[in-house]
Design an enzyme around this catalytic site. Sequence first.
Site, mmCIF file in Angstrom:
data_model
loop_
_atom_site.group_PDB
_atom_site.id
_atom_site.type_symbol
_atom_site.label_atom_id
_atom_site.label_comp_id
_atom_site.label_asym_id
_atom_site.label_seq_id
_atom_site.Cartn_x
_atom_site.Cartn_y
_atom_site.Cartn_z
ATOM 1 N N HIS A 110 0.804 -1.214 0.000
ATOM 2 C CA HIS A 110 0.000 0.000 0.000
ATOM 3 C C HIS A 110 0.844 1.274 0.000
ATOM 4 O O HIS A 110 0.683 2.118 -0.880
ATOM 5 C CB HIS A 110 -1.101 0.060 1.065
ATOM 6 C CG HIS A 110 -1.808 1.355 0.880
ATOM 7 N ND1 HIS A 110 -2.743 1.546 -0.103
ATOM 8 C CD2 HIS A 110 -1.583 2.576 1.422
ATOM 9 C CE1 HIS A 110 -3.088 2.816 -0.147
ATOM 10 N NE2 HIS A 110 -2.400 3.458 0.766
ATOM 11 N N TYR A 165 1.844 5.337 -2.490
ATOM 12 C CA TYR A 165 2.134 6.745 -2.148
ATOM 13 C C TYR A 165 3.580 7.099 -2.445
ATOM 14 O O TYR A 165 3.887 8.274 -2.704
ATOM 15 C CB TYR A 165 1.744 7.049 -0.698
ATOM 16 C CG TYR A 165 0.253 6.895 -0.504
ATOM 17 C CD1 TYR A 165 -0.625 7.590 -1.352
ATOM 18 C CD2 TYR A 165 -0.285 6.041 0.431
ATOM 19 C CE1 TYR A 165 -1.996 7.420 -1.252
ATOM 20 C CE2 TYR A 165 -1.653 5.872 0.542
ATOM 21 C CZ TYR A 165 -2.498 6.560 -0.307
ATOM 22 O OH TYR A 165 -3.857 6.390 -0.211
ATOM 23 N N HIS A 167 -9.098 1.007 -11.557
ATOM 24 C CA HIS A 167 -8.692 1.995 -10.539
ATOM 25 C C HIS A 167 -7.215 2.357 -10.687
ATOM 26 O O HIS A 167 -6.851 3.524 -10.743
ATOM 27 C CB HIS A 167 -8.975 1.402 -9.150
ATOM 28 C CG HIS A 167 -8.243 2.068 -8.024
ATOM 29 N ND1 HIS A 167 -8.522 3.348 -7.606
ATOM 30 C CD2 HIS A 167 -7.238 1.618 -7.209
ATOM 31 C CE1 HIS A 167 -7.728 3.663 -6.582
ATOM 32 N NE2 HIS A 167 -6.937 2.635 -6.335
ATOM 33 N N PHE A 168 -6.351 1.329 -10.790
ATOM 34 C CA PHE A 168 -4.940 1.718 -10.721
ATOM 35 C C PHE A 168 -4.377 2.211 -12.050
ATOM 36 O O PHE A 168 -3.274 2.758 -12.067
ATOM 37 C CB PHE A 168 -4.065 0.663 -10.023
ATOM 38 C CG PHE A 168 -3.840 -0.647 -10.705
ATOM 39 C CD1 PHE A 168 -3.091 -0.735 -11.858
ATOM 40 C CD2 PHE A 168 -4.302 -1.818 -10.125
ATOM 41 C CE1 PHE A 168 -2.829 -1.955 -12.444
ATOM 42 C CE2 PHE A 168 -4.065 -3.051 -10.712
ATOM 43 C CZ PHE A 168 -3.320 -3.113 -11.881
ATOM 44 N N HIS A 169 -5.144 2.078 -13.124
ATOM 45 C CA HIS A 169 -4.673 2.761 -14.339
ATOM 46 C C HIS A 169 -5.022 4.253 -14.315
ATOM 47 O O HIS A 169 -4.413 5.038 -15.034
ATOM 48 C CB HIS A 169 -5.198 2.066 -15.601
ATOM 49 C CG HIS A 169 -4.373 0.853 -15.940
ATOM 50 N ND1 HIS A 169 -4.539 -0.361 -15.324
ATOM 51 C CD2 HIS A 169 -3.334 0.698 -16.800
ATOM 52 C CE1 HIS A 169 -3.649 -1.218 -15.789
ATOM 53 N NE2 HIS A 169 -2.899 -0.604 -16.690
ATOM 54 N N ARG A 222 -10.205 -9.996 -12.701
ATOM 55 C CA ARG A 222 -8.953 -9.393 -13.163
ATOM 56 C C ARG A 222 -7.955 -10.509 -13.448
ATOM 57 O O ARG A 222 -8.189 -11.663 -13.114
ATOM 58 C CB ARG A 222 -8.396 -8.407 -12.134
ATOM 59 C CG ARG A 222 -7.888 -9.056 -10.862
ATOM 60 C CD ARG A 222 -7.421 -8.051 -9.818
ATOM 61 N NE ARG A 222 -6.092 -7.524 -10.093
ATOM 62 C CZ ARG A 222 -5.279 -6.967 -9.171
ATOM 63 N NH1 ARG A 222 -5.674 -6.878 -7.904
ATOM 64 N NH2 ARG A 222 -4.098 -6.502 -9.480
ATOM 65 N N ARG A 223 -6.831 -10.178 -14.072
ATOM 66 C CA ARG A 223 -5.738 -11.114 -14.302
ATOM 67 C C ARG A 223 -6.215 -12.397 -14.979
ATOM 68 O O ARG A 223 -5.836 -13.501 -14.591
ATOM 69 C CB ARG A 223 -5.068 -11.462 -12.979
ATOM 70 C CG ARG A 223 -4.440 -10.264 -12.322
ATOM 71 C CD ARG A 223 -3.802 -10.585 -10.993
ATOM 72 N NE ARG A 223 -2.701 -9.666 -10.752
ATOM 73 C CZ ARG A 223 -2.046 -9.566 -9.605
ATOM 74 N NH1 ARG A 223 -2.366 -10.319 -8.600
ATOM 75 N NH2 ARG A 223 -1.058 -8.731 -9.493
#
Length: 567
Positions: free
Chosen positions: A240, A244, A391-393, A454-455
């Site tokens: 996580h 950041y 989300h993470f793209h 996913r994946r």
Amino acid sequence: MTATDTPPSAAPERRWGNGYELTKQEKRFIAGHVYVAVLALTVGSLFGPLQSFEYSGIDLYGLLDPVIKSYYQGLSLHGVLNALVWTTFFIVGFTTLAVIKGLGRPLSHPKLNLAGFWVMVAGLLMAAVPLLTNTATVLYTFYAPLKANWAFYLGLVLVVVGSWISGWGFMLTLAAWRKDHPGERSPFIAMAGVVNAAMWQVATLGVAVSILTMLLPWTLGLTDGTDPKLSRTYFWFTGHPLVYFWLLPAYLSWYGMLPKQAGGKLFSDSLARFSFWMFFIVSVPVGFHHQFTDPGVPQAWKFIHALLTYSVFFPSLLTAFTVIASLEYGARKRGGTGLVGWIRALPWSDPSVTAQLLAAILFLFGGVSGLTNASYNLNLVVHNTAWVPGHFHLTVATAVTLSFIGICYWMVPYLTGKALWRPKVALFQAWSWFVGMIIFSNAMHMLGLLGAPRRTPLGEAPYTPDSWDGHLMRVSIGGAILLVSVLTFTTIIWKTARGPAVAPELVPEVPIAESLRDPQQTPEWLDRFKPWLIGAVVLLVIAYGPQLVDQILHMSLNAPGPDFTPW
Ligand code: HAS
Ligand code: CU
């Protein structure tokens, strides 16, 4: 004259290091980081579109055989090169520049930073061999009991250790500056870089312990098996805050550089620092929000981490407020008017600015999907679905990556003494990333809500209902646009670096935004490590201590033994 009655704009320019010009050697050193990063992004990004094409039934992996064996080998290369290598090399290089330029002095221990760079390169080469030979097809999260060749784990450890060594170099340089400037607030961009490096040292203890005590002995055949639950807990201890570690250098630029590029000033030095310290203390103790569905982690701990996740949302809200205020200040000074009409007055013709603005705009949506993930009951709907890569793209692949691309558009010319190759093409590149990512990530979010895992090579899956087809196609279209965009970026960097040197006045400067108020008026507690370090350790012990002790005491190394290979 006391600190409080210093005229607002006189001192900061001098204090914030604009006077120091980097040596050729320093510039080459930083450029070295950037080139490795861009190479990793380019190679890694070739596999992303292959996955997206597969979604609509166009399987190009067959063409790559025997070099790339499967969708999963491609996905592992994509994740490791883009999420881990591109980011880490860029961040260490960019932080080196922020520290030197911010403090207005050379690194105090340049050999230490040089060693950090070469340890990272050695790690990268070591991890690349098993990745390319299909013996590290374990995806970028390397969840046990997926098992990679030992060289993959050791390579990752070296990349992390190299980044630690560089971080020590940054900290020592800041300490040397402080000794020479007692009572002065440290320059924001340097401090922000060091806070991120310090957070990273704490955060990476999780994977370091996991690899050294569990995964390496297991892959070397020294233990009979491994404990997936404990290794996942260690992984997310690092995993996580890793997000950041990627984000904060983009924030460094949005707070400390972008306002200058937009003709304005940093709206609040205090708020900027406060948000970095908040990230410092709450980035780590939230890892269980990736393990909401993991058996064996008690509900109470998931709940505590969910609450802490909401507190790490807060500094991003502060950032949205402060950065937009800084931009508005600049735009109004450029003649912008109206409630939102000022946005038009921002320098949209500058590809570096445009890339970062578009990155930040998409991050508003990435933040919303993050909030959704963090809600325990909603997470049960979206976890392990295509929603999560959606989300993470928007976050790492746009807020972070498109910002880093925008930074490259002034930094590579600055480091090489060349002019940016075809700024209009660079503008096209930024917009194409924005458009490609909107199409791609919206379709991924939709697929996730419809239950697509996913994946998974969905093009081959026999269970996909017709209602998914349009979204699967949009994933491929978005992927194709992104492929064009990333190759355009690489071409721009290549052509810029190989172009002719230009007159010094045509080379961009490092944009360092002044603060609206003299930073000397920022309270001292916002410029001290000690209280925040204590806060971070206390919170960490409370949020992770009992669970780590419990899981370590009940560790059972019984998951698949030496001969297990899933591919
Ligand atoms: Fe996340 C999963 C929660 C932020 C990356 N996240 C992931 C994964 C990755 C990732 C890679 O709680 C997948 C991991 C895996 O492989 O399994 N995430 C959050 C939350 C936030 C968040 C609450 N994530 C990020 C960032 C990332 C990142 C940043 C990368 C850099 N995430 C989760 C959760 C999961 C998760 C769960 C697990 C899901 C699961 O089930 O597996 C927050 O930090 C977001 C806060 C953001 C905001 C937006 C602020 C907006 C700003 C822009 C201002 C606009 C401007 C533009 C300046 C509140 C600052 C102005 C423009 C003009 C023109 C005027
Ligand atoms: Cu997270």
